[in-house]
Design a protein around this motif. Structure first.
Motif, PDB file in Angstrom:
ATOM      1  N   SER A 134       2.069   6.137  -5.673  1.00  0.00           N
ATOM      2  CA  SER A 134       0.883   5.309  -5.941  1.00  0.00           C
ATOM      3  C   SER A 134       0.277   4.867  -4.611  1.00  0.00           C
ATOM      4  O   SER A 134       0.897   4.993  -3.559  1.00  0.00           O
ATOM      5  N   GLY A 135      -0.935   4.364  -4.687  1.00  0.00           N
ATOM      6  CA  GLY A 135      -1.589   3.906  -3.470  1.00  0.00           C
ATOM      7  C   GLY A 135      -2.863   4.684  -3.210  1.00  0.00           C
ATOM      8  O   GLY A 135      -3.369   5.416  -4.070  1.00  0.00           O
ATOM      9  N   ASN A 136      -3.334   4.559  -1.985  1.00  0.00           N
ATOM     10  CA  ASN A 136      -4.616   5.140  -1.614  1.00  0.00           C
ATOM     11  C   ASN A 136      -4.411   6.194  -0.527  1.00  0.00           C
ATOM     12  O   ASN A 136      -3.810   5.928   0.515  1.00  0.00           O
ATOM     13  N   LEU A 137      -4.920   7.399  -0.748  1.00  0.00           N
ATOM     14  CA  LEU A 137      -4.773   8.480   0.229  1.00  0.00           C
ATOM     15  C   LEU A 137      -5.455   8.140   1.548  1.00  0.00           C
ATOM     16  O   LEU A 137      -4.977   8.526   2.616  1.00  0.00           O
ATOM     17  N   GLU A 138      -6.558   7.429   1.471  1.00  0.00           N
ATOM     18  CA  GLU A 138      -7.266   7.025   2.695  1.00  0.00           C
ATOM     19  C   GLU A 138      -6.371   6.151   3.559  1.00  0.00           C
ATOM     20  O   GLU A 138      -6.292   6.321   4.775  1.00  0.00           O
ATOM     21  N   ASP A 139      -5.645   5.207   2.901  1.00  0.00           N
ATOM     22  CA  ASP A 139      -4.770   4.293   3.645  1.00  0.00           C
ATOM     23  C   ASP A 139      -3.624   5.047   4.319  1.00  0.00           C
ATOM     24  O   ASP A 139      -3.191   4.691   5.417  1.00  0.00           O
ATOM     25  N   ILE A 140      -3.144   6.098   3.635  1.00  0.00           N
ATOM     26  CA  ILE A 140      -2.029   6.883   4.218  1.00  0.00           C
ATOM     27  C   ILE A 140      -2.511   7.671   5.427  1.00  0.00           C
ATOM     28  O   ILE A 140      -1.818   7.780   6.446  1.00  0.00           O
ATOM     29  N   GLY A 141      -3.712   8.202   5.361  1.00  0.00           N
ATOM     30  CA  GLY A 141      -4.203   9.067   6.429  1.00  0.00           C
ATOM     31  C   GLY A 141      -4.848   8.343   7.588  1.00  0.00           C
ATOM     32  O   GLY A 141      -4.891   8.853   8.719  1.00  0.00           O
ATOM     33  N   GLU A 142      -5.359   7.159   7.349  1.00  0.00           N
ATOM     34  CA  GLU A 142      -6.127   6.447   8.378  1.00  0.00           C
ATOM     35  C   GLU A 142      -5.366   6.195   9.683  1.00  0.00           C
ATOM     36  O   GLU A 142      -5.943   6.337  10.779  1.00  0.00           O
TER      37      GLU A 142
END
Length: 717
Positions: A134-142
Motif C-alpha cells: 500500500s502507499g503511493n508510488l510517487e512517494d517511493i520514487g521521489e
C-alpha cells in the motif's frame, strides 16, 4: 572433475584403455602410432575412436581450465560463494559455465550500469522485494530524484530501476537455460526473401518455416549461405507470451505489491530486449556448429575412401585435361609416374580440330605404349570423352579410358609443390600430369592438394576452417600411415603426413635421399637432421624400403619388434630370405589362434602385436588399397540424350551427402540417388550404404536435360 572416469563412461571403455591412451597422448605419441603399435595398452582401439577420444579429452580439459578461471575471477571480485563454486564445478558444458559467470562478467556501459551510477539500485531492490502492498508510488520514487546525476522525475527513477531489474533477469543462469531449451524445442526457424523477384538457388527458402529442432544440417548451411549472400532474411520465432508468463511465475511472488506493474514490465523488457536476441544468436550458433560438425564428419568420411582408392599399378597412363578455348592438355606418364611426353590438342570448340587431335593422340599412344587414358571430369569432359571413345575404335591395341575427378588439379598446378616438381613445365600441363598420376596412385597425388579442394564435401568454404583442416589432416594421416610410404620414392608432401614427421623433416629426408641415392636401411633415418630417436620411433614402422638390406624394412613390423619377428621366423623354420621370396604365405597352415597365444607367451609379446607381425610377414609390401574397388574402365560413351527411364547402368560414387549420393554414370552430369532410393530398407545415413569410389548399379528414374538433372535409384538396380 575426474576426466578419466568421465571418458570411461562416455565411450563405454575400460579404465585401463582410457588411462593408457591419455598417457600415450600426453607423452607426445601420434594417433596413427598409438593405433598401430600400442594395441596392448589401448585394448586395440581404432584410429577413429582414438581421435574422438582425443577431441573429447581436449574439450573436457578446456572445460576444467575454464571452471578454474571463472572461479578465480569471481573470487577476486569477492562474490564467490560455496554454492556458486559447486555449481561451476558441476557444469558439464562451457555454455553453462558462461551462464553462471554472466552476472559477474565485466560489462560495457549498459542502461543498467548507467542507472546504477545514478544511484537507482536501491529502488530496483525495493521493486524486487515486492514487500510494499500500500502507499503511493510517487512517494517511493521521489527520494531517488537527483538532478546532478541526471534523474529529474520519478518516472525516470522507475525507468532506471526497471533497466537494472531487466539485466538481473537477463543474467539469471537458470532462466537462460530454461528459455534456451524452450526456444530450441518450440521455436520456428523462419526465412524470407530479401527480394522475391530475384532468382537464386535459394528460392525454396524465400518463404520457409521449420521447427528449430527439426532443421536438417545441410539446410542450416544453405540458409546461412543465402543470408550471407543477402538473398535471405532469417529469424527464430519463439513462444514469447508463454516464456514471459513462465518468467513472471518465477519472479513475481506478490501480485498485490504496488510496484508489481514495474516488475512485470521489467521482466518483459529483460526477455525481449536482452535475453531473446542473445538466445536467438546462441540457437543459430548451435545449429551452425552442429551442421558444421556433421559437414566436417561427412567430408572426412568421403575423403577416406577417395584417398584409399585402388592404385592402378604397372600401366602407362595418358592424363587428359579437357578444355574448350585453350585446348586439351595431354601428359603421358610411365609406370612409375615419370613424365614421358606432353602436348596440347584442340578437338573441342571453337577450333574443332578433331581429326588432327585424334592423329596426334594415336601417335603418342603408339610411341609410349599407353594402356589407359585418364580423362578429367571438368569442363569439356564429355565432349573429350566422345572423341577419345571414337578414336579407340580404330586402334590395333586395346586401350581403355576412365573418368578421373580433376578436383584440385588446377590448385595443384599453380602450387609451390608443382613448381618444385616440374619447374620447366607449363602450369596448364601440370594439371594433366596430376590427372594421370592420381589414377596410378590416388593417395600419393592427392596429398599434394589442400584436402578442401578435392571435391567430396558440402559447403566446405562456409564452415569453421580450423576444425575442417584439423579433421581432414587427421583423415589423410590415417590413410597415409595405414598404407605405408615407400621411403625411396615418396614426395615431401606424402612424407609430411607420416606419423611424427614434420614438413621440415620431410624435406630433409628427400634431400638426404638425393645425396645418397637411396635408403637401404630404416636406421639410416637417424642420420637425418632434426630426426632424433623419438621421431624415429613414431615414423619408422610406416616407412617401407623394398629390396633393402633388411626384408623386415618392407613390412609394417616396427623396428622395436624385429628381434621377436626374427625369433618367430626361425622358430617356424624359415629364413630372412624366405620373407623376400614371399614363402611365408605358407604360415597360415602352421599358425592358428591357439598357436598365436602360445607364441606370444613364449616370446613375451602381446597377442595383437604378434597377429600384426604374422600378417606383415605373410605379405611384405602389402598395399591395403588393393582390396578397394577398381576404377570403371570404358571404351564407349553415353550422352545424356541416350538415357531413358528404367535403364540399368554401372557408375562410380563421386560424392556422398546428407540427402543421398552423386553417381558418375558416364554422361556429362552426375546423377543423384536420393536417400529414399539408396536401399529397400530405411536409410538414416547415406554413408551406411555407399562410400566415395564405390562401383554401383543404378536405375534411371528420370532425366531433365534442360536442368541437367538425373534421378537414379539403387533399389531395383
Amino acid at each position: 572433475m575426474d576426466i578419466i572416469l568421465r571418458l570411461v563412461e562416455e565411450f563405454k571403455l575400460k579404465k585401463f584403455q582410457v588411462e593408457n591412451t591419455v598417457g600415450l597422448i600426453d607423452e607426445g605419441n601420434t594417433i596413427p602410432f598409438i593405433a598401430r603399435y600400442r594395441k596392448e595398452q589401448t585394448g586395440e582401439l581404432s584410429d577413429v575412436v582414438l581421435r574422438d577420444l582425443y577431441e573429447r579429452l581436449t574439450y573436457l580439459r578446456n572445460l576444467e581450465n575454464r571452471q578454474m578461471e571463472v572461479i578465480r575471477l569471481i573470487e577476486e571480485q569477492g562474490n564467490l560463494t560455496e554454492e556458486l563454486k559447486k555449481e561451476i564445478l558441476a557444469s558439464e558444458t562451457l555454455q553453462r559455465i558462461e551462464d553462471l559467470y554472466r552476472p559477474y562478467r565485466p560489462k560495457r556501459r549498459t542502461r543498467a550500469t548507467i542507472a546504477k551510477e545514478k544511484g537507482l539500485e536501491p529502488l530496483a531492490n525495493v521493486i524486487l522485494s515486492q514487500e510494499i502492498n500500500s502507499g503511493n508510488l510517487e512517494d517511493i520514487g521521489e527520494p531517488y530524484i537527483d538532478e546532478e546525476k541526471g534523474v529529474t522525475t520519478v518516472e525516470e527513477a522507475y525507468q532506471g530501476a526497471m533497466d537494472i531489474i531487466a539485466e538481473i533477469v537477463s543474467d539469471n543462469a537458470e532462466f537462460r537455460e530454461l528459455i534456451r531449451n524452450i526456444v530450441f524445442d518450440k521455436g520456428i526457424l523462419v526465412t524470407n526473401a530479401v527480394d522475391k523477384e530475384t532468382k537464386s538457388v535459394y528460392e525454396m527458402y524465400y518463404d520457409y518455416k521449420e521447427p528449430v529442432k527439426a532443421v536438417a544440417n545441410h539446410r542450416v548451411l544453405a540458409i546461412n549461405r543465402g543470408e550471407k549472400e543477402k538473398f535471405l532474411r532469417v529469424k527464430v520465432d519463439s513462444p514469447d507470451d508463454n516464456i514471459i508468463d513462465i518468467l513472471k511465475s518465477k519472479v513475481v511472488v506478490n501480485y498485490k505489491a504496488i510496484t508489481t506493474p514495474y516488475l512485470l514490465s521489467s521482466i518483459e523488457d529483460g526477455y525481449k530486449r536482452l535475453i531473446f536476441p542473445s538466445i536467438e544468436r546462441e540457437i543459430r550458433n548451435t545449429l551452425t556448429e552442429r551442421a558444421e560438425e556433421q559437414a566436417i564428419k561427412v567430408f572426412g568420411q568421403n575423403l577416406k575412401p577417395l584417398l584409399m582408392q585402388a592404385p592402378v599399378k604397372g600401366k602407362v597412363v595418358m592424363g587428359f585435361d579437357p578444355a574448350f578455348r585453350t585446348g586439351c592438355k595431354i601428359a603421358v606418364v610411365d609406370e612409375t609416374g615419370k613424365l614421358l611426353d606432353h602436348t596440347t590438342v584442340y578437338p573441342t570448340e571453337p577450333q574443332n580440330k578433331v581429326e588432327e587431335a585424334k592423329k596426334e593422340l594415336t601417335e603418342l599412344i603408339k610411341k609410349h605404349s599407353v594402356d589407359i587414358i585418364a580423362i578429367g571430369n571438368g569442363t569439356a569432359s564429355r565432349e573429350s570423352e566422345m572423341i577419345v571413345a571414337d578414336m579407340l575404335k580404330d586402334l590395333n591395341k586395346k586401350v581403355y579410358y576412365t573418368i578421373v575427378s580433376e578436383a584440385g588439379a588446377s590448385v595443384y598446378s599453380a602450387s609451390k609443390i608443382a613448381n618444385e616438381e616440374y619447374p620447366d613445365i607449363n602450369v596448364s600441363i601440370r594439371g594433366a600430369i596430376s590427372i594421370g598420376k592420381r589414377l596410378q596412385d590416388p593417395l600419393a597425388e592427392l596429398v599434394k592438394i589442400d584436402p578442401k579442394s578435392v571435391g567430396v564435401g558440402q559447403y566446405q568454404h562456409d564452415i569453421n576452417q580450423g576444425k575442417l583442416d584439423e579433421t581432414l589432416r587427421g583423415v589423410v594421416e590415417d590413410c597415409v600411415n595405414n598404407v605405408g610410404v615407400d621411403l625411396n620414392t615418396a614426395s615431401v608432401s606424402l612424407l609430411s603426413y607420416v606419423s611424427g614427421i614434420s614438413a621440415g623433416v620431410a624435406k630433409n629426408i628427400v634431400k638426404h635421399r638425393e645425396e645418397i641415392g637411396k635408403f637401404n636401411d630404416r636406421k639410416e633415418l637417424l642420420k637425418i637432421k632434426r630426426l632424433g630417436e623419438a621421431t624415429f620411433v613414431q615414423c619408422a614402422g610406416f616407412l617401407r624400403i623394398s629390396n633393402g638390406d633388411n626384408p623386415l624394412d618392407n613390412t609394417g613390423v616396427h623396428p622395436e619388434s624385429y628381434e621377436v619377428a626374427l625369433k618367430l621366423i626361425n622358430k617356424l623354420g624359415f629364413s630372412e630370405e624366405d620373407i623376400k621370396a614371399g614363402k611365408l604365405k605358407e604360415i597360415d597352415s602352421i599358425v592358428n589362434e591357439k598357436n598365436i597365444v602360445e607364441f606370444a607367451k613364449e616370446l613375451q609379446i602381446g597377442v595383437p602385436t604378434l597377429r600384426d607381425i604374422f600378417k606383415e610377414l605373410k605379405k611384405p609390401g602389402r598395399d591395403p588399397r588393393e582390396e578397394m574397388p577398381k576404377p570403371v574402365f570404358r571404351t564407349d560413351v553415353l550422352k545424356m540424350e541416350d538415357l531413358k527411364p528404367d535403364m540399368i547402368l554401372t557408375g562410380t560414387v563421386r560424392n556422398v551427402v546428407d540427402f543421398g549420393a552423386f553417381v558418375d554414370i558416364g554422361v556429362k552430369q552426375d546423377g543423384l540417388v536420393h536417400i529414399s532410393h539408396l536401399s529397400n530398407k530405411f536409410v538414416k545415413n547415406p554413408m551406411d550404404v555407399v562410400s566415395v569410389g564405390d562401383i554401383v548399379n543404378v536405375k534411371i528414374l528420370d532425366v531433365d536435360i534442360e536442368k541437367g538433372r538425373i534421378g537414379l535409384s539403387m533399389k531395383e538396380a
